[in-house]
Design a protein around this motif. Structure first.
Motif, short mmCIF file in Angstrom:
data_model
loop_
_atom_site.label_atom_id
_atom_site.label_comp_id
_atom_site.label_asym_id
_atom_site.label_seq_id
_atom_site.Cartn_x
_atom_site.Cartn_y
_atom_site.Cartn_z
N ARG A 31 0.83 -1.20 0.00
CA ARG A 31 0.00 0.00 0.00
C ARG A 31 0.87 1.26 0.00
NH1 ARG A 31 -3.26 -0.41 4.67
NH2 ARG A 31 -1.49 0.46 5.75
N ASN A 32 1.90 1.28 0.83
CA ASN A 32 2.80 2.43 0.88
C ASN A 32 3.52 2.63 -0.45
OD1 ASN A 32 2.13 3.04 3.53
ND2 ASN A 32 3.80 1.82 4.37
N ASN B 252 1.03 3.96 -3.00
CA ASN B 252 0.75 5.37 -2.72
C ASN B 252 1.88 6.27 -3.16
OD1 ASN B 252 -1.76 4.76 -1.64
ND2 ASN B 252 -1.06 4.83 0.48
N THR C 81 1.80 6.37 -7.07
CA THR C 81 0.62 7.07 -7.63
C THR C 81 0.41 8.44 -7.00
OG1 THR C 81 -0.87 6.02 -6.02
CG2 THR C 81 -0.54 4.89 -8.16
N ASN C 82 1.28 8.81 -6.05
CA ASN C 82 1.21 10.11 -5.38
C ASN C 82 -0.13 10.32 -4.66
OD1 ASN C 82 3.81 11.04 -6.18
ND2 ASN C 82 2.97 11.32 -8.23
N THR C 83 -0.62 9.26 -4.01
CA THR C 83 -1.87 9.35 -3.25
C THR C 83 -1.59 8.97 -1.80
OG1 THR C 83 -2.48 7.07 -3.77
CG2 THR C 83 -3.30 8.80 -5.24
N LYS C 84 -2.57 9.21 -0.96
CA LYS C 84 -2.40 8.82 0.46
C LYS C 84 -3.49 7.89 0.89
CE LYS C 84 0.30 12.65 1.80
NZ LYS C 84 0.87 13.34 2.85
#
Length: 109
Positions: free
Chosen positions: A99-100, A103, A106-109
């Motif tokens: 997940r990290n 993220n 994809t530059n998401t949180k």
């Protein structure tokens, strides 16, 4: 490219992890597992879940017991084995790492 096929493949990749997580604290029968997946918007059909439960059992991650039902035939309740608990713990760490990484990419949180 078919987006629905890609979505289905993504769900399929995490399905074992989700099933083990659903039954980690309490024994569940297949319909309860399916309901929990549906509630989480994981679109899974019965024809997918039963072979997967059998595979997880054969791998030593699950065991089951039969219990009488007040509203029909006996139900098969699934539970994590000790090996299944260790396996799930390892998957939890792997999921956090994955997940990290996703993220970050994809530059998401």
């Amino acid at each position: 490219m078919n987006i629905e096929n890609t979505k289905a493949q993504m769900r399929k990749g995490v399905l074992e992890y989700c099933i083990l997580s659903i039954i980690k604290d309490e024994d569940k029968y297949a319909s309860e597992i399916l309901e929990a997946l549906k509630d989480a918007k994981m679109l899974v059909v019965e024809g997918t879940i039963y072979p997967l439960l059998t595979r997880l059992k054969n791998a030593g991650l699950l065991n089951y017991r039969w219990e009488e039902s007040t509203s029909g035939p006996p139900r098969k309740y699934y539970a994590l084995t000790e090996t299944g608990q260790l396996f799930l713990k390892e998957l939890n760490g792997t999921w956090d790492e994955l997940r990290n990484a996703v993220n970050l990419v994809t530059n998401t949180k």
